[in-house]
Design a protein around this motif. Sequence first.
Motif, PDB file in Angstrom:
ATOM      1  N   TYR A 137       0.907  -1.159   0.094  1.00  0.00           N
ATOM      2  CA  TYR A 137       0.136   0.089  -0.022  1.00  0.00           C
ATOM      3  C   TYR A 137       1.004   1.327   0.002  1.00  0.00           C
ATOM      4  CZ  TYR A 137      -4.515  -2.157   0.763  1.00  0.00           C
ATOM      5  OH  TYR A 137      -5.918  -3.089   0.533  1.00  0.00           O
ATOM      6  N   GLU A 138       2.043   1.320   0.773  1.00  0.00           N
ATOM      7  CA  GLU A 138       2.886   2.373   0.960  1.00  0.00           C
ATOM      8  C   GLU A 138       3.391   2.771  -0.291  1.00  0.00           C
ATOM      9  OE1 GLU A 138       5.469   1.592   4.195  1.00  0.00           O
ATOM     10  OE2 GLU A 138       3.623   1.882   5.723  1.00  0.00           O
ATOM     11  N   ALA A 139       3.740   1.586  -1.044  1.00  0.00           N
ATOM     12  CA  ALA A 139       4.332   1.864  -2.415  1.00  0.00           C
ATOM     13  C   ALA A 139       3.342   2.224  -3.603  1.00  0.00           C
ATOM     14  CB  ALA A 139       5.314   0.329  -2.850  1.00  0.00           C
ATOM     15  N   GLY A 140       2.260   2.117  -3.106  1.00  0.00           N
ATOM     16  CA  GLY A 140       1.177   2.649  -4.396  1.00  0.00           C
ATOM     17  C   GLY A 140       0.867   1.522  -5.213  1.00  0.00           C
ATOM     18  N   LYS A 141       0.894   0.330  -4.699  1.00  0.00           N
ATOM     19  CA  LYS A 141       0.472  -0.896  -5.273  1.00  0.00           C
ATOM     20  C   LYS A 141      -1.010  -1.364  -4.874  1.00  0.00           C
ATOM     21  CE  LYS A 141       4.156  -1.380  -7.712  1.00  0.00           C
ATOM     22  NZ  LYS A 141       4.175  -1.299  -9.068  1.00  0.00           N
ATOM     23  N   ASP A 142      -1.877  -0.357  -4.748  1.00  0.00           N
ATOM     24  CA  ASP A 142      -2.972  -0.639  -4.096  1.00  0.00           C
ATOM     25  C   ASP A 142      -4.080  -1.996  -4.614  1.00  0.00           C
ATOM     26  OD1 ASP A 142      -2.565   1.692  -2.570  1.00  0.00           O
ATOM     27  OD2 ASP A 142      -3.978   2.845  -3.708  1.00  0.00           O
ATOM     28  N   ARG A 143      -4.077  -1.910  -5.942  1.00  0.00           N
ATOM     29  CA  ARG A 143      -4.597  -2.998  -6.482  1.00  0.00           C
ATOM     30  C   ARG A 143      -4.149  -4.411  -6.190  1.00  0.00           C
ATOM     31  NH1 ARG A 143      -5.310  -4.025 -12.992  1.00  0.00           N
ATOM     32  NH2 ARG A 143      -6.797  -5.678 -12.783  1.00  0.00           N
ATOM     33  N   ARG A 144      -2.869  -4.676  -6.256  1.00  0.00           N
ATOM     34  CA  ARG A 144      -2.237  -5.841  -5.950  1.00  0.00           C
ATOM     35  C   ARG A 144      -2.156  -6.012  -4.371  1.00  0.00           C
ATOM     36  NH1 ARG A 144       3.273  -6.446  -9.487  1.00  0.00           N
ATOM     37  NH2 ARG A 144       2.279  -6.303 -11.548  1.00  0.00           N
ATOM     38  N   ALA A 145      -2.363  -4.977  -3.505  1.00  0.00           N
ATOM     39  CA  ALA A 145      -2.240  -5.205  -2.267  1.00  0.00           C
ATOM     40  C   ALA A 145      -3.768  -5.664  -1.871  1.00  0.00           C
ATOM     41  CB  ALA A 145      -2.091  -3.669  -1.486  1.00  0.00           C
ATOM     42  N   GLY A 146      -4.870  -5.039  -2.442  1.00  0.00           N
ATOM     43  CA  GLY A 146      -6.288  -5.343  -2.188  1.00  0.00           C
ATOM     44  C   GLY A 146      -6.300  -6.937  -2.547  1.00  0.00           C
ATOM     45  N   ARG A 147      -5.779  -7.445  -3.576  1.00  0.00           N
ATOM     46  CA  ARG A 147      -6.001  -8.869  -3.724  1.00  0.00           C
ATOM     47  C   ARG A 147      -5.387  -9.522  -2.755  1.00  0.00           C
ATOM     48  NH1 ARG A 147      -3.124  -9.715  -9.332  1.00  0.00           N
ATOM     49  NH2 ARG A 147      -4.237  -7.812  -9.863  1.00  0.00           N
ATOM     50  N   ILE A 148      -4.169  -9.111  -2.321  1.00  0.00           N
ATOM     51  CA  ILE A 148      -3.526  -9.948  -1.133  1.00  0.00           C
ATOM     52  C   ILE A 148      -4.339  -9.835   0.106  1.00  0.00           C
ATOM     53  CG2 ILE A 148      -1.404  -9.876   0.386  1.00  0.00           C
ATOM     54  CD1 ILE A 148       0.167  -8.831  -2.072  1.00  0.00           C
ATOM     55  N   GLU A 149      -4.900  -8.652   0.469  1.00  0.00           N
ATOM     56  CA  GLU A 149      -5.590  -8.595   1.577  1.00  0.00           C
ATOM     57  C   GLU A 149      -7.015  -9.420   1.661  1.00  0.00           C
ATOM     58  OE1 GLU A 149      -6.862  -4.811   4.333  1.00  0.00           O
ATOM     59  OE2 GLU A 149      -6.787  -4.637   2.245  1.00  0.00           O
ATOM     60  N   ARG A 150      -7.679  -9.422   0.440  1.00  0.00           N
ATOM     61  CA  ARG A 150      -8.721 -10.265   0.371  1.00  0.00           C
ATOM     62  C   ARG A 150      -8.288 -11.969   0.411  1.00  0.00           C
ATOM     63  NH1 ARG A 150      -9.657  -6.552  -3.716  1.00  0.00           N
ATOM     64  NH2 ARG A 150      -8.973  -8.040  -5.404  1.00  0.00           N
ATOM     65  N   GLY A 151      -7.054 -12.191  -0.008  1.00  0.00           N
ATOM     66  CA  GLY A 151      -6.561 -13.670   0.202  1.00  0.00           C
ATOM     67  C   GLY A 151      -6.513 -13.844   1.758  1.00  0.00           C
ATOM     68  N   LEU A 152      -5.950 -12.851   2.407  1.00  0.00           N
ATOM     69  CA  LEU A 152      -5.300 -12.985   3.717  1.00  0.00           C
ATOM     70  C   LEU A 152      -6.776 -13.070   4.703  1.00  0.00           C
ATOM     71  CD1 LEU A 152      -3.124 -13.028   5.881  1.00  0.00           C
ATOM     72  CD2 LEU A 152      -3.178 -10.555   5.812  1.00  0.00           C
TER      73      LEU A 152
END
Length: 96
Positions: A78-93
């Motif tokens: 999220y801090e690196a601006g990779k919101d879309r990828r981070a969102g995918r990881i968060e949903r998986g988590l």
Amino acid sequence: MTDEAGAKRGSSACGAREEELKAEAFEAGGCHRHNLLREWATSLALARAWSRKPRGAAAEKESERLRGIVSTALRYSYEAGKDRRAGRIERGLNGR
């Protein structure tokens, strides 16, 4: 409790597949399944051990440690601006 009782109590899709392979191994033309079972034996044993209820304290501690690592990586994403990828990881988590 016997290992067999624990395996039944902790059965999963992985355990069901293992039982299918064992049954198929004795059917005509199923001998290659013996090789698969030998190759996957360690992985299947680990899956059985981790799927039993209640999980051991060591398994719970390791699970929490890994969750912490993923959470840290998520924050960095999220801090690196990779919101879309981070969102995918968060949903998986969170199991979604």
